[in-house]
Design a protein around this motif. Structure first.
Motif, PDB file in Angstrom:
ATOM      1  N   MET A 174       0.845  -1.191   0.000  1.00 25.19           N
ATOM      2  CA  MET A 174       0.000   0.000   0.000  1.00 25.19           C
ATOM      3  C   MET A 174       0.882   1.242   0.000  1.00 25.19           C
ATOM      4  N   ASN A 175       0.692   2.079  -1.010  1.00 27.93           N
ATOM      5  CA  ASN A 175       1.479   3.297  -1.158  1.00 27.93           C
ATOM      6  C   ASN A 175       0.568   4.522  -1.109  1.00 27.93           C
ATOM      7  N   ASN A 176       1.162   5.663  -0.820  1.00 22.50           N
ATOM      8  CA  ASN A 176       0.425   6.918  -0.759  1.00 22.50           C
ATOM      9  C   ASN A 176      -0.846   6.764   0.087  1.00 22.50           C
ATOM     10  N   LEU A 177      -0.674   6.207   1.265  1.00 21.19           N
ATOM     11  CA  LEU A 177      -1.828   5.959   2.132  1.00 21.19           C
ATOM     12  C   LEU A 177      -2.434   7.265   2.609  1.00 21.19           C
ATOM     13  N   GLN A 178      -3.755   7.258   2.718  1.00 22.99           N
ATOM     14  CA  GLN A 178      -4.512   8.430   3.126  1.00 22.99           C
ATOM     15  C   GLN A 178      -5.373   8.084   4.346  1.00 22.99           C
ATOM     16  N   PRO A 179      -5.824   9.072   5.081  1.00 22.68           N
ATOM     17  CA  PRO A 179      -6.641   8.780   6.270  1.00 22.68           C
ATOM     18  C   PRO A 179      -7.846   7.900   5.979  1.00 22.68           C
ATOM     19  N   GLU A 180      -8.418   8.026   4.794  1.00 27.39           N
ATOM     20  CA  GLU A 180      -9.586   7.205   4.461  1.00 27.39           C
ATOM     21  C   GLU A 180      -9.233   5.737   4.245  1.00 27.39           C
ATOM     22  N   ASP A 181      -7.940   5.421   4.211  1.00 30.36           N
ATOM     23  CA  ASP A 181      -7.521   4.018   4.111  1.00 30.36           C
ATOM     24  C   ASP A 181      -7.474   3.341   5.480  1.00 30.36           C
ATOM     25  N   THR A 182      -7.657   4.113   6.545  1.00 30.36           N
ATOM     26  CA  THR A 182      -7.667   3.546   7.893  1.00 30.36           C
ATOM     27  C   THR A 182      -8.781   2.517   8.031  1.00 30.36           C
ATOM     28  N   ALA A 183      -8.408   1.297   8.395  1.00 30.47           N
ATOM     29  CA  ALA A 183      -9.378   0.211   8.477  1.00 30.47           C
ATOM     30  C   ALA A 183      -8.696  -1.042   9.000  1.00 30.47           C
ATOM     31  N   MET A 184      -9.519  -2.022   9.329  1.00 27.76           N
ATOM     32  CA  MET A 184      -9.021  -3.370   9.555  1.00 27.76           C
ATOM     33  C   MET A 184      -8.975  -4.043   8.189  1.00 27.76           C
ATOM     34  N   TYR A 185      -7.840  -4.625   7.859  1.00 27.39           N
ATOM     35  CA  TYR A 185      -7.663  -5.261   6.559  1.00 27.39           C
ATOM     36  C   TYR A 185      -7.701  -6.776   6.736  1.00 27.39           C
ATOM     37  N   TYR A 186      -8.514  -7.418   5.887  1.00 27.75           N
ATOM     38  CA  TYR A 186      -8.732  -8.856   5.976  1.00 27.75           C
ATOM     39  C   TYR A 186      -8.307  -9.533   4.672  1.00 27.75           C
ATOM     40  N   CYS A 187      -7.672 -10.666   4.835  1.00 23.70           N
ATOM     41  CA  CYS A 187      -7.343 -11.542   3.722  1.00 23.70           C
ATOM     42  C   CYS A 187      -8.523 -12.487   3.504  1.00 23.70           C
ATOM     43  N   LEU A 188      -8.887 -12.721   2.257  1.00 21.24           N
ATOM     44  CA  LEU A 188     -10.091 -13.494   1.934  1.00 21.24           C
ATOM     45  C   LEU A 188      -9.790 -14.577   0.917  1.00 21.24           C
ATOM     46  N   ALA A 189     -10.474 -15.703   1.048  1.00 20.70           N
ATOM     47  CA  ALA A 189     -10.426 -16.765   0.038  1.00 20.70           C
ATOM     48  C   ALA A 189     -11.847 -17.106  -0.380  1.00 20.70           C
ATOM     49  N   ASP A 190     -12.083 -17.194  -1.671  1.00 19.46           N
ATOM     50  CA  ASP A 190     -13.415 -17.480  -2.215  1.00 19.46           C
ATOM     51  C   ASP A 190     -13.325 -18.686  -3.135  1.00 19.46           C
ATOM     52  N   PRO A 191     -13.842 -19.849  -2.712  1.00 16.63           N
ATOM     53  CA  PRO A 191     -13.759 -21.046  -3.549  1.00 16.63           C
ATOM     54  C   PRO A 191     -14.466 -20.905  -4.895  1.00 16.63           C
ATOM     55  N   SER A 192     -15.473 -20.040  -4.969  1.00 14.24           N
ATOM     56  CA  SER A 192     -16.224 -19.912  -6.222  1.00 14.24           C
ATOM     57  C   SER A 192     -15.512 -19.021  -7.228  1.00 14.24           C
ATOM     58  N   GLY A 193     -14.646 -18.149  -6.744  1.00 16.03           N
ATOM     59  CA  GLY A 193     -13.980 -17.226  -7.646  1.00 16.03           C
ATOM     60  C   GLY A 193     -14.762 -15.957  -7.923  1.00 16.03           C
ATOM     61  N   ALA A 194     -15.973 -15.851  -7.419  1.00 15.79           N
ATOM     62  CA  ALA A 194     -16.820 -14.689  -7.733  1.00 15.79           C
ATOM     63  C   ALA A 194     -16.227 -13.395  -7.194  1.00 15.79           C
ATOM     64  N   TYR A 195     -15.546 -13.472  -6.064  1.00 15.00           N
ATOM     65  CA  TYR A 195     -15.005 -12.254  -5.460  1.00 15.00           C
ATOM     66  C   TYR A 195     -14.057 -11.528  -6.396  1.00 15.00           C
ATOM     67  N   PHE A 196     -13.444 -12.264  -7.325  1.00 19.90           N
ATOM     68  CA  PHE A 196     -12.486 -11.604  -8.227  1.00 19.90           C
ATOM     69  C   PHE A 196     -13.137 -10.414  -8.929  1.00 19.90           C
ATOM     70  N   TYR A 197     -14.388 -10.598  -9.378  1.00 19.37           N
ATOM     71  CA  TYR A 197     -15.068  -9.533 -10.120  1.00 19.37           C
ATOM     72  C   TYR A 197     -15.907  -8.629  -9.218  1.00 19.37           C
ATOM     73  N   THR A 198     -16.547  -9.238  -8.220  1.00 20.77           N
ATOM     74  CA  THR A 198     -17.508  -8.464  -7.432  1.00 20.77           C
ATOM     75  C   THR A 198     -16.841  -7.621  -6.350  1.00 20.77           C
ATOM     76  N   LEU A 199     -15.721  -8.109  -5.819  1.00 20.93           N
ATOM     77  CA  LEU A 199     -15.077  -7.482  -4.653  1.00 20.93           C
ATOM     78  C   LEU A 199     -16.083  -7.289  -3.518  1.00 20.93           C
ATOM     79  N   LYS A 200     -17.011  -8.227  -3.411  1.00 15.97           N
ATOM     80  CA  LYS A 200     -18.000  -8.189  -2.324  1.00 15.97           C
ATOM     81  C   LYS A 200     -17.800  -9.415  -1.435  1.00 15.97           C
ATOM     82  N   PRO A 201     -17.254  -9.212  -0.230  1.00 12.68           N
ATOM     83  CA  PRO A 201     -17.067 -10.359   0.660  1.00 12.68           C
ATOM     84  C   PRO A 201     -18.415 -10.886   1.149  1.00 12.68           C
ATOM     85  N   LEU A 202     -18.577 -12.203   1.125  1.00  9.15           N
ATOM     86  CA  LEU A 202     -19.810 -12.848   1.541  1.00  9.15           C
ATOM     87  C   LEU A 202     -19.510 -13.806   2.687  1.00  9.15           C
TER      88      LEU A 202
END
Length: 123
Positions: A81-109
């Motif tokens: 992560m470069n040029n970080l800004q205050p709005e980047d403040t968050a808890m960051y989670y690593c995710l695995a999606d067996p279906s592969g749908a997250y690649f396009y949707t970027l919606k964690p389920l």
């Protein structure tokens, strides 16, 4: 199992790397990625990549600033992560999606994806 590490505090404009050890993600069809959740905010997908490789996908909010990468030998997923800004403040989670749908949707389920405990990034 997904275990994140590497978060911390940084001043605006600075850089930080977070990483995730992803045990059990062996099928090439798995999609792996990162999402974040700031205080009072909903989950926001950040980046994704197929476990087998290929071009990554980024949210518009981080495009050009964040880079997702894989260290296959160590079963690690990285987020630079470069040029970080205050709005980047968050808890960051690593995710695995067996279906592969997250690649396009970027919606964690929660009903079909896996993620770790998260690592805090504060800007």
């Amino acid at each position: 199992q997904l275990v994140e590490s590497g978060g911390g505090s940084v001043q605006a404009g600075g850089s930080l790397n977070v990483s995730c050890v992803a045990s059990g993600v062996t099928r090439n069809a798995y999609c792996i990625g990162w999402f974040r959740q700031g205080p009072g905010n909903e989950r926001e997908g950040v980046a994704s990549i197929y476990a087998g490789g290929g071009r990554p996908h980024y949210a518009d909010s981080v495009k050009g600033r964040f880079l997702i990468d894989k260290d296959v030998a160590r079963n690690k997923l990285l987020l630079h992560m470069n040029n970080l800004q205050p709005e980047d403040t968050a808890m960051y989670y690593c995710l695995a999606d067996p279906s592969g749908a997250y690649f396009y949707t970027l919606k964690p389920l929660s009903e079909s994806n896996y993620w770790g405990q998260g690592t805090q990034v504060t800007v």
